[in-house]
Scaffold this active site. Structure first.
Site, PDB file in Angstrom:
ATOM      1  N   ASP A 103     -27.026  -9.623  -6.235  1.00  0.00           N
ATOM      2  CA  ASP A 103     -27.045  -7.773  -5.297  1.00  0.00           C
ATOM      3  C   ASP A 103     -28.722  -7.428  -5.621  1.00  0.00           C
ATOM      4  O   ASP A 103     -29.109  -7.254  -6.023  1.00  0.00           O
ATOM      5  CB  ASP A 103     -26.215  -6.469  -6.375  1.00  0.00           C
ATOM      6  CG  ASP A 103     -25.464  -5.645  -5.717  1.00  0.00           C
ATOM      7  OD1 ASP A 103     -24.190  -5.843  -3.992  1.00  0.00           O
ATOM      8  OD2 ASP A 103     -26.098  -5.234  -4.660  1.00  0.00           O
ATOM      9  N   ASP A 105     -32.574 -10.780  -3.447  1.00  0.00           N
ATOM     10  CA  ASP A 105     -32.141 -11.034  -2.057  1.00  0.00           C
ATOM     11  C   ASP A 105     -31.511 -11.695  -1.134  1.00  0.00           C
ATOM     12  O   ASP A 105     -33.098 -12.475  -1.705  1.00  0.00           O
ATOM     13  CB  ASP A 105     -34.133  -9.607  -1.593  1.00  0.00           C
ATOM     14  CG  ASP A 105     -33.589 -10.160   0.194  1.00  0.00           C
ATOM     15  OD1 ASP A 105     -33.035 -10.330   0.936  1.00  0.00           O
ATOM     16  OD2 ASP A 105     -34.561  -9.706   0.433  1.00  0.00           O
ATOM     17  N   VAL A 106     -30.939 -11.971  -1.002  1.00  0.00           N
ATOM     18  CA  VAL A 106     -30.525 -13.252  -0.133  1.00  0.00           C
ATOM     19  C   VAL A 106     -30.757 -13.910   1.001  1.00  0.00           C
ATOM     20  O   VAL A 106     -31.209 -15.073   1.515  1.00  0.00           O
ATOM     21  CB  VAL A 106     -28.700 -13.333   0.796  1.00  0.00           C
ATOM     22  CG1 VAL A 106     -28.534 -13.624  -0.461  1.00  0.00           C
ATOM     23  CG2 VAL A 106     -28.457 -12.372   1.707  1.00  0.00           C
ATOM     24  N   SER A 156     -15.870 -13.940   9.132  1.00  0.00           N
ATOM     25  CA  SER A 156     -15.331 -12.770   9.332  1.00  0.00           C
ATOM     26  C   SER A 156     -14.473 -12.835  10.518  1.00  0.00           C
ATOM     27  O   SER A 156     -14.604 -13.519  11.565  1.00  0.00           O
ATOM     28  CB  SER A 156     -16.134 -10.868   9.238  1.00  0.00           C
ATOM     29  OG  SER A 156     -15.331 -10.212  10.429  1.00  0.00           O
ATOM     30  N   TYR A 164     -23.442  -8.780  14.250  1.00  0.00           N
ATOM     31  CA  TYR A 164     -22.566  -9.174  13.150  1.00  0.00           C
ATOM     32  C   TYR A 164     -21.365 -10.923  13.535  1.00  0.00           C
ATOM     33  O   TYR A 164     -21.032 -11.246  13.236  1.00  0.00           O
ATOM     34  CB  TYR A 164     -21.501  -8.234  12.342  1.00  0.00           C
ATOM     35  CG  TYR A 164     -21.094  -8.604  11.893  1.00  0.00           C
ATOM     36  CD1 TYR A 164     -21.380  -8.124   9.755  1.00  0.00           C
ATOM     37  CD2 TYR A 164     -19.565  -8.099  12.196  1.00  0.00           C
ATOM     38  CE1 TYR A 164     -20.532  -8.367   9.036  1.00  0.00           C
ATOM     39  CE2 TYR A 164     -18.925  -8.174  10.865  1.00  0.00           C
ATOM     40  CZ  TYR A 164     -19.302  -8.597   8.693  1.00  0.00           C
ATOM     41  OH  TYR A 164     -18.258  -8.323   8.489  1.00  0.00           O
ATOM     42  N   LYS A 174     -21.379 -14.096  11.897  1.00  0.00           N
ATOM     43  CA  LYS A 174     -19.989 -14.519  10.844  1.00  0.00           C
ATOM     44  C   LYS A 174     -19.358 -15.714  12.091  1.00  0.00           C
ATOM     45  O   LYS A 174     -18.694 -16.244  11.199  1.00  0.00           O
ATOM     46  CB  LYS A 174     -19.247 -12.975  11.224  1.00  0.00           C
ATOM     47  CG  LYS A 174     -19.351 -12.054  10.407  1.00  0.00           C
ATOM     48  CD  LYS A 174     -20.021 -13.096   9.012  1.00  0.00           C
ATOM     49  CE  LYS A 174     -19.809 -11.917   8.065  1.00  0.00           C
ATOM     50  NZ  LYS A 174     -20.064 -12.541   6.555  1.00  0.00           N
TER      51      LYS A 174
END
Length: 242
Positions: free
Chosen positions: A35, A58-59, A137, A150, A154
């Site tokens: 995280d 940090d992805v 999502s 977004y 997604k």
């Protein structure tokens, strides 16, 4: 169901990610939580019933994700399950959305998922296989006003996962997608009541989902129960937008 397995979950200090970590732990898995907030990640890890560690990640950084996966192998001896869950929102209409808002969301969701998928697959392909679970999502299926960034990201997660699934299936690595709808989390409960009620009216089951209901589907994908499934998308939406 996951006894002796090690699972890495990004963005798991709270919300759906933490519910997945808790469900996996309850089924015997060792857990590595990544995280942005290291303190919250450590706190979340300490709350689990099985051995767990919490680390900063940090992805969008290949080095951070690689370090997270190395920590799993170093700490517990294997990497069996990878859940790419980390995400952010920067909602705005196309007219007002900045390039930075678009880029930030795509970087975290899509590049972050790509980093996690490819780096985890590289480890799993040499160790006999594993399960990668990517969080999309319902916004990636339908598209919502104010979420061009977004929804694009997604939807991209689904395409990325299907392509990756074809590349690594013969190596015993499975890649599947969970696509939540309206789930009761701190983020969704912060919505104005009018927005919440409008979204709820679209759900045939007439209620919001709980994070644990997403986690149970992730558990299915992580376990041998889904051993002949890859490249699939599970909608956890209460029937919304069937």
């Amino acid at each position: 169901m996951l006894e002796g397995h090690t699972a890495v979950i990004t963005g798991a200090a709270q919300g759906i990610g933490l519910a997945i970590a808790r469900t996996f732990a309850e089924h015997g898995a060792n857990i590595v939580i990544g995280d942005l907030d290291r303190a919250k990640a450590e706190e979340a890890a300490a709350s689990l019933p099985t051995p767990a560690v919490g680390l900063h990640c940090d992805v969008t950084s290949e080095a951070d994700v690689a370090g997270l996966l190395s920590a799993a192998v170093d700490s517990f001896g294997s990497l069996d399950v990878m859940v790419n869950n980390a995400g952010i929102t920067r909602d705005a209409t196309m007219r007002t959305m900045t390039e930075q808002q678009f880029d930030d969301v795509v970087q975290v969701h899509l590049r972050g998922c790509w980093n996690g998928t490819r780096l985890a697959a590289n480890i799993m392909r040499t160790s006999g296989g594993g399960s990668i679970i990517n969080l999309s999502s319902i916004s990636g299926k339908v598209g919502f006003i104010g979420q061009t960034n977004y929804s694009a990201a997604k939807a991209g997660v689904v395409g990325l996962s299907k392509a990756a699934a074809k590349e690594v299936a013969h190596l015993g690595v499975r890649v599947n997608v969970v696509q939540p709808g309206l789930i009761r989390t701190a983020m969704t409960e912060a919505m104005p009541a009018k927005v919440w009620d409008q979204k709820l009216s679209e759900v045939p089951m007439q209620r919001a989902g709980e994070p644990e209901e997403v986690a149970s589907v992730a558990l299915f994908y992580a376990s041998k129960l889904s051993s002949y499934m890859t490249g699939t998308v599970a909608e956890v939406t209460g029937g919304r937008y069937m």
